[in-house]
Write a protein that holds these residues in place. Structure first.
Motif, PDB file in Angstrom:
ATOM      1  N   ASP A  87      24.538  47.074  43.400  1.00 55.21           N
ATOM      2  CA  ASP A  87      25.485  45.989  43.117  1.00 55.21           C
ATOM      3  C   ASP A  87      25.765  45.877  41.630  1.00 55.21           C
ATOM      4  N   HIS A  88      24.732  46.123  40.873  1.00 55.99           N
ATOM      5  CA  HIS A  88      24.902  46.070  39.421  1.00 55.99           C
ATOM      6  C   HIS A  88      25.830  47.200  38.963  1.00 55.99           C
ATOM      7  N   VAL A  89      25.606  48.390  39.519  1.00 59.18           N
ATOM      8  CA  VAL A  89      26.451  49.527  39.155  1.00 59.18           C
ATOM      9  C   VAL A  89      27.895  49.239  39.553  1.00 59.18           C
ATOM     10  N   ARG A  90      28.055  48.603  40.690  1.00 61.13           N
ATOM     11  CA  ARG A  90      29.413  48.304  41.149  1.00 61.13           C
ATOM     12  C   ARG A  90      30.113  47.361  40.185  1.00 61.13           C
ATOM     13  N   ARG A  91      29.341  46.416  39.633  1.00 62.12           N
ATOM     14  CA  ARG A  91      29.965  45.506  38.659  1.00 62.12           C
ATOM     15  C   ARG A  91      30.364  46.244  37.381  1.00 62.12           C
ATOM     16  N   LEU A  92      29.586  47.265  37.051  1.00 58.50           N
ATOM     17  CA  LEU A  92      29.921  48.029  35.849  1.00 58.50           C
ATOM     18  C   LEU A  92      31.126  48.931  36.077  1.00 58.50           C
ATOM     19  N   ARG A  93      31.191  49.496  37.273  1.00 60.23           N
ATOM     20  CA  ARG A  93      32.222  50.484  37.571  1.00 60.23           C
ATOM     21  C   ARG A  93      33.592  49.805  37.563  1.00 60.23           C
ATOM     22  N   GLY A  94      34.483  50.331  36.808  1.00 55.62           N
ATOM     23  CA  GLY A  94      35.788  49.696  36.717  1.00 55.62           C
ATOM     24  C   GLY A  94      35.873  48.809  35.498  1.00 55.62           C
ATOM     25  N   ARG A  95      34.743  48.158  35.110  1.00 60.02           N
ATOM     26  CA  ARG A  95      34.817  47.303  33.936  1.00 60.02           C
ATOM     27  C   ARG A  95      34.240  48.001  32.707  1.00 60.02           C
ATOM     28  N   GLU A  96      33.001  48.480  32.856  1.00 60.19           N
ATOM     29  CA  GLU A  96      32.378  49.172  31.733  1.00 60.19           C
ATOM     30  C   GLU A  96      32.777  50.638  31.703  1.00 60.19           C
ATOM     31  N   MET A  97      32.895  51.220  32.898  1.00 54.90           N
ATOM     32  CA  MET A  97      33.235  52.636  32.963  1.00 54.90           C
ATOM     33  C   MET A  97      34.338  52.828  33.995  1.00 54.90           C
ATOM     34  N   ALA A  98      35.303  53.656  33.634  1.00 54.41           N
ATOM     35  CA  ALA A  98      36.422  53.869  34.533  1.00 54.41           C
ATOM     36  C   ALA A  98      36.768  55.348  34.541  1.00 54.41           C
ATOM     37  N   GLY A 115      51.621  47.732  41.184  1.00 52.23           N
ATOM     38  CA  GLY A 115      51.174  46.471  40.608  1.00 52.23           C
ATOM     39  C   GLY A 115      49.993  45.903  41.372  1.00 52.23           C
ATOM     40  N   LYS A 116      50.096  45.932  42.688  1.00 52.77           N
ATOM     41  CA  LYS A 116      49.042  45.361  43.499  1.00 52.77           C
ATOM     42  C   LYS A 116      47.707  46.072  43.252  1.00 52.77           C
ATOM     43  N   GLN A 117      47.792  47.379  43.082  1.00 53.96           N
ATOM     44  CA  GLN A 117      46.560  48.139  42.874  1.00 53.96           C
ATOM     45  C   GLN A 117      45.955  47.847  41.509  1.00 53.96           C
ATOM     46  N   ILE A 118      46.808  47.646  40.518  1.00 52.74           N
ATOM     47  CA  ILE A 118      46.272  47.319  39.194  1.00 52.74           C
ATOM     48  C   ILE A 118      45.698  45.903  39.205  1.00 52.74           C
ATOM     49  N   VAL A 119      46.419  44.994  39.843  1.00 55.11           N
ATOM     50  CA  VAL A 119      45.955  43.605  39.937  1.00 55.11           C
ATOM     51  C   VAL A 119      44.598  43.543  40.627  1.00 55.11           C
ATOM     52  N   GLU A 120      44.454  44.329  41.676  1.00 56.37           N
ATOM     53  CA  GLU A 120      43.188  44.326  42.405  1.00 56.37           C
ATOM     54  C   GLU A 120      42.039  44.731  41.484  1.00 56.37           C
ATOM     55  N   ALA A 121      42.281  45.822  40.735  1.00 48.10           N
ATOM     56  CA  ALA A 121      41.230  46.293  39.842  1.00 48.10           C
ATOM     57  C   ALA A 121      40.879  45.233  38.803  1.00 48.10           C
ATOM     58  N   TYR A 122      41.873  44.455  38.400  1.00 42.05           N
ATOM     59  CA  TYR A 122      41.633  43.449  37.374  1.00 42.05           C
ATOM     60  C   TYR A 122      40.908  42.236  37.943  1.00 42.05           C
ATOM     61  N   ARG A 123      41.345  41.801  39.106  1.00 43.86           N
ATOM     62  CA  ARG A 123      40.794  40.547  39.642  1.00 43.86           C
ATOM     63  C   ARG A 123      39.384  40.713  40.190  1.00 43.86           C
ATOM     64  N   ILE A 124      39.002  41.933  40.520  1.00 44.03           N
ATOM     65  CA  ILE A 124      37.625  42.150  40.961  1.00 44.03           C
ATOM     66  C   ILE A 124      36.657  41.783  39.840  1.00 44.03           C
ATOM     67  N   HIS A 125      37.066  42.069  38.632  1.00 44.47           N
ATOM     68  CA  HIS A 125      36.152  41.851  37.513  1.00 44.47           C
ATOM     69  C   HIS A 125      36.471  40.608  36.701  1.00 44.47           C
ATOM     70  N   HIS A 126      37.631  40.010  36.909  1.00 46.27           N
ATOM     71  CA  HIS A 126      37.987  38.839  36.119  1.00 46.27           C
ATOM     72  C   HIS A 126      38.426  37.712  37.033  1.00 46.27           C
ATOM     73  N   ASP A 127      37.986  36.532  36.696  1.00 48.01           N
ATOM     74  CA  ASP A 127      38.316  35.373  37.506  1.00 48.01           C
ATOM     75  C   ASP A 127      39.643  34.793  37.014  1.00 48.01           C
ATOM     76  N   VAL A 128      40.730  35.420  37.427  1.00 45.23           N
ATOM     77  CA  VAL A 128      42.034  34.932  36.984  1.00 45.23           C
ATOM     78  C   VAL A 128      42.962  34.787  38.187  1.00 45.23           C
ATOM     79  N   GLY A 129      44.010  34.017  38.007  1.00 39.78           N
ATOM     80  CA  GLY A 129      44.962  33.807  39.082  1.00 39.78           C
ATOM     81  C   GLY A 129      45.876  35.005  39.262  1.00 39.78           C
ATOM     82  N   ALA A 130      46.607  34.986  40.375  1.00 40.65           N
ATOM     83  CA  ALA A 130      47.473  36.114  40.705  1.00 40.65           C
ATOM     84  C   ALA A 130      48.535  36.335  39.637  1.00 40.65           C
TER      85      ALA A 130
END
Lengths: 345, 380
Positions: A87-98, A115-130
């Motif tokens: 789970d820890h690695v998953r949190r890193l993947r995409g944010r720390e390493m891509a 757009g949807k695919q980029i938004v998904e990658a962003y919202r997984i790691h950041h608590d932001v609105g659509a």
């Protein structure tokens, strides 16, 4: 004090019906932030397997029911990844390493808009609105040079050309400002004029974000453009590693010589003949004893001091930050390069 | 069809290495292939992909013509047209003076002995269920030729010619590596002693060390057997290495056709120049020189509705109004150099004498890589 990315004695083995495939067999390297490491090698030398291991993407179930056997250590910014909680690695993947993959058409999902695919990658790691996430996606598309990003954000991958898809992939991997970016053959599927655009983009983005970049390719021209350090892989191991300039101008390993000799070059006068490496790449199941390059090496018979051919050569330092795994002595390597290889290139 | 007949004549260096007396092996005139796009219930033709549009060129016996261009420029279609694997929409293809443009399958068959093809993908161009012996022997069966000493012996000879072990006669393609499979494809193409071999990306699927083996093999075979090649590839350094003359294609047209040395030394068409400057140079010391690279904007336009006038004008930094309206024909600007451009580059550089050639080559490359001050600012 460990490096930002520190890979130590990495081994990735795959059990198959024919035997154990030792794709990566004892690989170590370090990379600092702001630096670019180029990994070169032929198909099957273990370049991509290494990058997937760093990303933690070799997991159960991927190769039938059998697991890849991974050992060694991968340190990213002080955290060991192989033993870490998934789970820890998953949190890193995409944010720390891509990662940027070779084929953007199969790495992007055909059903969802870019757009949807980029938004998904962003919202997984950041608590932001659509809305905020969408703004970020448009901003990233703009940054990677997609014209009319506010319109193209709603396009599907098939509506993009190959170069634009690769740009979109880069936008997606950089959306979280990763500190480590692995680009696996990022331009192999692209035409040469588009390749030049993408290489330029990667270089600019690295300068801007200061990330550590690993670029994996079989094209020596591409690594010469981007890399600070180069690592040459052969049969799952590193045969030579050093600063890019030295690797091209004072290479020490016969395999590196072979790669340089095989390549027709536009920046030199016409060569009469290319100097290929004879034979084919080694089997990863029954690896040749001793040096894996031994059966193809034109200098295998050069007399060496008290070494038997069945002993595997270890990486030894042959100069400042320059290592090679060859039984020949540094003087022999230097002499052969200067007298026999360099004049023919 | 000559823009300027120069009275001083070409320097010896600019004359193609081979004198072309007599007949071209292959002569292509006005060759065109449009793939119709059909729409609706009645399959009404809604447009056409203009894959190849008005090509004119010749291939002389014993030479290698390289064809370069980016994906979608029509180079593979061109290869399939001259081997008559596709039916041309217009124009003529003459082989040894004979018009073969619209020959039927049966009438083409005898000619297939003389024109052979090597394909790009060594994995999909060999039937996985046939042994290597069957694959390489197939041309004999199809052409009902019985070679002296029998098919088996001849196939084994061919296998050793291309550097494979003749004892592998009974093996299947999956037992071979990519480079070895490509050798099998080459052996098959050579079986009937062809005159013309069309190779479509013969090395692009191979690793660089293996690529060099196959390039050298093609070279050796040409010398030994007097073959004529048309080699289609996207890799400019490979094309330079193998070709005598080179045609550069863009969006279905030849934009420049010249002998190798003058093309690489002083490209005349802006597209050729951009293409060459985009090739990454395997030398880290030249990192700084790369700022002179010409970066083309955007992508290749669609061949369904190509730009008016010169097809390159939408991405060209030298384009003028004229380029958008009038299509530049492919003209011979100097002996052996054809270019289709209203504003060609390097047109006035004096032909250097033979002795100074080497330095001139180097300088030309320096100019190219360091950025030519004469108006080739990279376009952003």
């Amino acid at each position: 004090m460990t490096a930002f990315l520190d890979v130590r004695d990495l081994k990735v083995h795959f059990p198959t019906d024919d035997g154990l495939v030792k794709s990566v067999d004892g690989l170590s390297f370090q990379l600092e932030k702001g630096q670019t490491l180029g990994i070169v090698g032929e198909s099957g030398s273990g370049k991509s397997v290494t990058s997937l291991a760093v990303m933690g993407l070799h997991t159960a179930g991927q190769y039938g029911k059998r697991k890849a056997r991974i050992s060694g250590e991968i340190w990213l910014d002080g955290t060991e990844l192989l033993a870490a909680d998934p789970d820890h690695v998953r949190r890193l993947r995409g944010r720390e390493m891509a990662m940027i993959f070779q084929d953007p058409l199969s790495a992007l999902h055909p059903y969802y808009t870019i757009g949807k695919q980029i938004v998904e990658a962003y919202r997984i790691h950041h608590d932001v609105g659509a809305k905020a996430a969408r703004r970020r996606a448009v901003e990233m598309l703009d940054r990677v040079g997609i014209p009319q990003p506010d319109k193209r954000v709603d396009s599907y991958p098939h509506e993009f050309s190959g170069g634009m898809r690769q740009r979109a992939m880069i936008a997606m991997s950089l959306v979280n400002n990763p500190e480590l970016l692995i680009a696996d053959e990022p331009t192999t599927a692209l035409d040469v004029t588009v390749q030049a655009q993408i290489l330029d983009l990667i270089r600019d983005l690295q300068r801007e974000f200061g990330s550590a970049v690993v670029i994996i390719t079989h094209d020596l021209g591409v690594v010469a453009e981007l890399a600070d350090d180069i690592l040459v892989m052969y049969g799952g191991r590193c045969v030579e590693r050093g600063p890019a300039d030295e690797l091209f101008h004072e290479p020490r390993h016969p395999y590196t010589w072979g790669l340089l000799g095989s390549m027709p070059r536009l920046d030199r006068d016409q060569q009469e003949r290319l100097i290929p490496v004879k034979g084919s790449p080694p089997s990863l199941i029954n690896r040749p004893s001793g040096c894996a390059f031994n059966p193809r090496c034109p200098y295998a018979d050069v007399p060496k001091d008290d070494v038997t051919r069945t002993v595997r050569p270890e990486l030894t330092e042959v100069g400042g930050r320059h290592w090679a795994a060859c039984h020949m002595s540094a003087e022999q390597q230097k002499r052969i390069w200067a007298e026999e290889i360099a004049p023919k290139l | 069809m000559t823009i300027s007949e120069r009275s001083d004549g070409p320097s010896p260096a600019l004359v193609p290495a081979k004198k072309h007396d007599g007949e071209a092996l292959l002569k292509v005139t006005g060759l065109r292939k449009h793939f119709p796009i059909k729409k609706g219930l009645f399959q009404r033709q809604a447009g056409a992909v203009r894959a190849v549009d008005e090509l004119d060129f010749e291939v002389w016996p014993g030479e290698t013509l390289g064809v370069v261009g980016e994906s979608g420029c029509g180079k593979s279609t061109m290869g399939r047209l001259i081997t008559r694997l596709l039916e041309p929409s217009a124009g003529t293809v003459e082989f040894e003076g004979r018009d073969i443009t619209h020959l039927g399958v049966g009438a083409m068959r005898p000619l297939r002995r003389d024109v052979q093809m090597i394909f790009q993908d060594p994995y999909s161009s060999l039937n996985p269920r046939h042994t290597i012996g069957t694959i390489v022997g197939a041309p004999f069966r199809l052409q009902r030729v019985s070679p002296a000493g029998g098919v088996r012996k001849e196939v084994q000879r061919l296998l050793s010619v291309v550097g494979l072990n003749p004892e592998h006669y009974n093996r299947y393609p999956h037992e071979f590596s990519g480079g070895q499979r490509q050798r099998v494809g080459i052996a098959r193409a050579l079986a009937l002693n062809p005159k013309l071999v069309v190779a479509d990306e013969p090395v692009s699927a191979l690793d660089v060390s293996i690529q060099a083996q196959v390039v050298n093999l093609l070279d050796d075979l040409q010398q030994e057997l007097g073959l004529t090649y048309v080699i289609i590839a996207h890799d400019l350094s490979v094309v330079r290495h193998v070709s005598d003359r080179i045609a550069v294609m863009y969006l279905g047209k030849i934009v420049e056709l010249a002998d190798r040395d003058s093309l690489y030394r002083a490209p005349m068409h802006p597209y050729t120049k951009a293409l060459m400057s985009a090739v990454p140079i395997p030398d880290p010391r030249r990192k700084n020189a790369k700022s002179g690279r010409i970066l083309l904007n955007g992508d290749v336009p669609s061949p369904i509705s190509p730009p008016s006038g010169c097809r390159f004008h939408t991405r060209c930094w030298k384009a003028t109004e004229l380029c958008g309206t009038t299509e530049p024909p492919l003209l011979e600007v100097r002996h052996g150099r054809q270019v289709a451009c209203h504003h060609p580059e390097n047109v006035d550089d004096p032909a250097p004498p033979d002795a100074a050639l080497l330095t001139a080559t180097k300088e030309a490359f320096e100019r190219l890589w360091t950025g030519d001050p004469a108006g080739s600012e990279p376009m952003r």
